[in-house]
Design an enzyme around this catalytic site. Structure first.
Site, PDB file in Angstrom:
ATOM      1  N   GLU A 251       0.878  -1.167   0.000  1.00 50.23           N
ATOM      2  CA  GLU A 251       0.000   0.000   0.000  1.00 50.23           C
ATOM      3  C   GLU A 251       0.915   1.216   0.000  1.00 50.23           C
ATOM      4  OE1 GLU A 251      -3.143   0.646  -0.815  1.00 50.23           O
ATOM      5  OE2 GLU A 251      -3.628  -1.013   0.539  1.00 50.23           O
ATOM      6  N   CYS A 285      -1.937   9.002   1.694  1.00 45.95           N
ATOM      7  CA  CYS A 285      -1.384   8.432   0.453  1.00 45.95           C
ATOM      8  C   CYS A 285      -2.299   8.611  -0.744  1.00 45.95           C
ATOM      9  CB  CYS A 285      -1.073   6.959   0.665  1.00 45.95           C
ATOM     10  SG  CYS A 285      -2.464   6.050   1.328  1.00 45.95           S
TER      11      CYS A 285
HETATM   12  N1  LIG Z   1       1.524   5.412   1.460  1.00 44.16           N
HETATM   13  C1  LIG Z   1       1.460   5.964   2.648  1.00 44.16           C
HETATM   14  O1  LIG Z   1       0.429   5.934   3.303  1.00 44.16           O
HETATM   15  C2  LIG Z   1       2.680   6.572   3.215  1.00 44.16           C
HETATM   16  C3  LIG Z   1       3.642   7.207   2.446  1.00 44.16           C
HETATM   17  N2  LIG Z   1       4.728   7.756   3.034  1.00 44.16           N
HETATM   18  C4  LIG Z   1       5.712   8.500   2.228  1.00 44.16           C
HETATM   19  O2  LIG Z   1       7.010   8.089   2.612  1.00 44.16           O
HETATM   20  C5  LIG Z   1       7.773   9.201   3.095  1.00 44.16           C
HETATM   21  C6  LIG Z   1       8.717   8.740   4.188  1.00 44.16           C
HETATM   22  O3  LIG Z   1       8.016   8.273   5.335  1.00 44.16           O
HETATM   23  P1  LIG Z   1       8.554   7.036   6.179  1.00 44.16           P
HETATM   24  O4  LIG Z   1       7.746   6.885   7.399  1.00 44.16           O
HETATM   25  O5  LIG Z   1      10.031   7.153   6.317  1.00 44.16           O
HETATM   26  O6  LIG Z   1       8.166   5.829   5.184  1.00 44.16           O
HETATM   27  P2  LIG Z   1       8.765   4.384   5.074  1.00 44.16           P
HETATM   28  O7  LIG Z   1       8.151   3.748   3.872  1.00 44.16           O
HETATM   29  O8  LIG Z   1      10.225   4.378   5.150  1.00 44.16           O
HETATM   30  O9  LIG Z   1       8.217   3.648   6.394  1.00 44.16           O
HETATM   31  C7  LIG Z   1       7.035   2.898   6.468  1.00 44.16           C
HETATM   32  C8  LIG Z   1       7.219   1.733   7.410  1.00 44.16           C
HETATM   33  O10 LIG Z   1       8.233   0.864   6.916  1.00 44.16           O
HETATM   34  C9  LIG Z   1       9.230   0.618   7.910  1.00 44.16           C
HETATM   35  N3  LIG Z   1      10.506   0.379   7.245  1.00 44.16           N
HETATM   36  C10 LIG Z   1      11.444   1.293   6.878  1.00 44.16           C
HETATM   37  N4  LIG Z   1      12.475   0.675   6.265  1.00 44.16           N
HETATM   38  C11 LIG Z   1      12.187  -0.640   6.252  1.00 44.16           C
HETATM   39  C12 LIG Z   1      12.863  -1.786   5.766  1.00 44.16           C
HETATM   40  N5  LIG Z   1      14.042  -1.705   5.168  1.00 44.16           N
HETATM   41  N6  LIG Z   1      12.288  -2.993   5.908  1.00 44.16           N
HETATM   42  C13 LIG Z   1      11.085  -3.108   6.491  1.00 44.16           C
HETATM   43  N7  LIG Z   1      10.395  -2.056   6.989  1.00 44.16           N
HETATM   44  C14 LIG Z   1      10.941  -0.847   6.875  1.00 44.16           C
HETATM   45  C15 LIG Z   1       9.189   1.869   8.746  1.00 44.16           C
HETATM   46  O11 LIG Z   1       9.766   1.655   9.999  1.00 44.16           O
HETATM   47  C16 LIG Z   1       7.693   2.142   8.808  1.00 44.16           C
HETATM   48  O12 LIG Z   1       7.073   1.303   9.753  1.00 44.16           O
HETATM   49  C17 LIG Z   1       6.724  10.218   3.524  1.00 44.16           C
HETATM   50  O13 LIG Z   1       7.222  11.497   3.529  1.00 44.16           O
HETATM   51  C18 LIG Z   1       5.667   9.989   2.477  1.00 44.16           C
HETATM   52  O14 LIG Z   1       5.952  10.674   1.293  1.00 44.16           O
HETATM   53  C19 LIG Z   1       4.895   7.652   4.381  1.00 44.16           C
HETATM   54  C20 LIG Z   1       3.987   7.043   5.184  1.00 44.16           C
HETATM   55  C21 LIG Z   1       2.769   6.509   4.646  1.00 44.16           C
HETATM   56  C1  LIG Z   2      -8.685   7.067   5.430  1.00 42.61           C
HETATM   57  N1  LIG Z   2      -8.210   7.497   4.139  1.00 42.61           N
HETATM   58  C2  LIG Z   2      -8.979   6.843   3.110  1.00 42.61           C
HETATM   59  C3  LIG Z   2      -8.393   8.934   4.005  1.00 42.61           C
HETATM   60  C4  LIG Z   2      -6.789   7.222   3.949  1.00 42.61           C
HETATM   61  C5  LIG Z   2      -6.328   5.827   4.273  1.00 42.61           C
HETATM   62  C6  LIG Z   2      -5.063   5.434   3.551  1.00 42.61           C
HETATM   63  C7  LIG Z   2      -3.785   5.913   4.160  1.00 42.61           C
HETATM   64  O1  LIG Z   2      -3.322   7.002   3.839  1.00 42.61           O
HETATM   65  O2  LIG Z   2      -3.202   5.136   4.949  1.00 42.61           O
END
Ligand SMILES: NC(=O)C1=CN([C@@H]2O[C@H](COP(=O)(O)OP(=O)(O)OC[C@H]3O[C@@H](n4cnc5c(N)ncnc54)[C@H](O)[C@@H]3O)[C@@H](O)[C@H]2O)C=CC1
Ligand SMILES: C[N+](C)(C)CCCC(=O)O
Length: 491
Positions: A251, A285
């Site tokens: 995701e 996201c």
């Molecule tokens: N799609 C979404 O909902 C999200 C997107 N992001 C994007 O990512 C950017 C960076 O945020 P981060 O929190 O640093 O994202 P990240 O993708 O690095 O972290 C997400 C999760 O993955 C874990 N993780 C990190 N490296 C890992 C590895 N090598 N193996 C397994 N797990 C690992 C982290 O500890 C955290 O629990 C944000 O600025 C944003 O642009 C961040 C959070 C959520």
């Molecule tokens: C709750 N909603 C739909 C606004 C976002 C949920 C997805 C996410 O960013 O983790």
């Protein structure tokens, strides 16, 4: 202060577990004030192994229960969450910085998700297939085993529920690792599941960052990894999981288009654009951050968007009247501000916001607030239009024709969500068909009830969360072939 957290934040074997070694501790901040809440102490190899073994022993019991027995316990967990919703929401705000109004919705969505999958658990069944001569086959929908959930910081409690509920409905156990920035609420979910009656070890929490995540993805007893986060980390998770052929749900991020046609109901389109950009300070996201507006209505649309954006009440996220709280961290705030100044250098015009905001309340002075920003004069090749900012920044882009806007909207490596505002129903469905994204919202944005599948196309990931289809991502099909006659051997 009263909210400083002293209890252990790991959970396995049915209880909170103190970390073994505090040497890699990292501070956890309250985004609204900038103060330190507690330390996040990452789990090492021995702890990860203990948590996974604990999950495996619970899996052996849980997977033997009928769907109805599992449902009863899950419904009880949903009931307890509903009962404690206000307290959980408050803690989520303290750790994440989003407004209390949004956090309450998040917690509601969490219990609804568990309730929804409790409803599905007793319906899981196989098929019976008649074969020649009275022989037959049947299929069994079986769990995968120990599943790992890796969460992001934007929806800490909700993500833990979105991953564990379908996993449990199918008979799996889970080890969940929250983001190191938001370690507080997952352990509350663990306690609630325990109180509701799941076997010890069914839902476990290990704290940590990349290293702990790596240990989870490499562990031979793990059958599946469900990940929410950024594209680069998602790729790593997939790569690590490939080594032992673990199933993966990813995701990931997005840069979703929201297309506003001149025949839209303008006020709804404006409200939709705000919902598409400013929930959780823009740290979502599926946000529709590329807002394509048909040229004829650009002026009234922009005027109304700016008026409403300026009226957003920003400040103390614990106050009922606040609509936008603080970003997750100081470095993240700086990153978002950096995107805005880069956009200006590339020719974008800031119509409002985009500045650090300092609330008048002295206790909030160290918080990470950015005023919601609308960028005009944007072009498709600007960084702010191409990359995920993950902050309160809306980029507005003019367009002339449907064909042109579809081509531009799809010209991205992401494909999480999309949206269209129009009164022309044929156009709405044609656009929905032609947008390359896992979700298309027609005449609204960011409504994601738990009954509806959620997930990405292209580099936004694969697999789905929510909806009936997610059962397929947490179970496997066994075929049993039954011979009723004699074996006809060729040998
Ligand atoms: N799609 C979404 O909902 C999200 C997107 N992001 C994007 O990512 C950017 C960076 O945020 P981060 O929190 O640093 O994202 P990240 O993708 O690095 O972290 C997400 C999760 O993955 C874990 N993780 C990190 N490296 C890992 C590895 N090598 N193996 C397994 N797990 C690992 C982290 O500890 C955290 O629990 C944000 O600025 C944003 O642009 C961040 C959070 C959520
Ligand atoms: C709750 N909603 C739909 C606004 C976002 C949920 C997805 C996410 O960013 O983790």
């Amino acid at each position: 202060m009263s909210t400083e957290i002293k209890e252990a934040l790991n959970f396995w074997g049915g209880a909170r577990v103190q970390p073994k070694d505090t040497k890699n501790a990292e501070p956890v901040y309250e985004p609204a004030t900038g103060r330190v809440l507690c330390d996040m102490i990452p789990c090492g190899e021995v702890e990860v192994d203990e948590a996974i073994k604990s999950a495996h022993s619970a899996y052996l019991k849980w997977s033997k229960l009928s769907g109805l027995e599992r449902a009863r316990i899950m419904l009880e967990a949903a009931r307890i969450i509903r009962e404690r919703r206000d307290g959980i929401a408050r803690l989520e705000v303290i750790n994440n910085g989003k407004s209390i109004t949004e956090a309450e919705v998040d917690i509601d969505v969490a219990w609804q998700c568990i309730e929804y999958y409790a409803g599905i658990a007793p319906t899981l069944a196989g098929q019976h297939i008649q074969l020649p001569g009275g022989s037959f086959a049947y299929t069994r929908r079986e769990p995968l085993g120990v599943c790992v959930g890796i969460g992001a910081w934007n929806y800490p409690f909700q993500i833990a529920a979105w991953k564990s509920a379908p996993a449990f409905a199918c008979g799996n156990a889970m080890v969940f690792k929250p983001s190191p920035m938001t370690p507080l609420t997952a352990v509350i979910l663990a306690e609630i599941y325990k109180e509701a009656g799941v076997p010890d070890g069914l839902f476990n929490v290990v704290q940590g960052g990349a290293e702990t995540g790596t240990l989870l993805c490499h562990h031979p007893m793990v059958a599946k990894v469900s990940f929410t986060g950024s594209v680069p980390t998602g790729k790593k998770v997939m790569e690590m999981s490939a080594k032992s052929v673990k199933q993966v749900t990813l995701e990931l991020g997005g840069k979703s288009p929201l297309i506003i046609f001149k025949d839209c109901e303008l006020e709804n389109a404006v409200k939709g654009a705000l919902m598409a950009n400013f929930l959780t300070q823009g740290e979502v996201c599926c946000n529709g951050t590329r807002v394509f507006v048909q040229r004829e209505i650009m002026k009234p649309f922009v005027e109304e968007v700016v008026k409403r954006t300026k009226a957003i009440v920003i400040g103390d996220p614990l106050l009922e009247g606040t609509r936008m709280g603080a970003l997750i961290s100081k470095p993240h705030m700086e990153k978002v501000l950096g995107f805005i100044s880069q956009a200006q250098q590339q020719g974008a015009k800031v119509l409002c916001g985009g500045e650090p905001y300092v609330p008048s309340d002295p206790k909030l002075k160290g918080g990470y607030y950015v005023s919601p920003c609308v960028l005009d004069n944007c072009r498709d090749d600007m960084t702010c239009v191409k990359e995920e900012i993950f902050g309160p920044v809306m980029s507005i882009l003019p367009f002339d024709t449907e064909e042109e806007v579809l081509q531009r909207a799809n010209n991205t490596t992401f494909g999480l969500a999309s949206g269209v505002f129009t009164r022309d129903i044929a156009r709405a469905h044609r656009v929905a068909e032609n947008l390359q994204a896992g979700t298309c919202f027609i005449n609204n944005y960011n409504v994601s009830p738990v009954e509806v599948p959620f997930g990405g196309y292209k580099m936004s990931g694969f697999g789905r969360e929510n909806g009936v289809v997610t059962i397929e991502y947490y179970s496997q099909l066994k075929t049993v072939v039954v011979e009723m006659g004699d074996v006809e051997s060729l040998f």
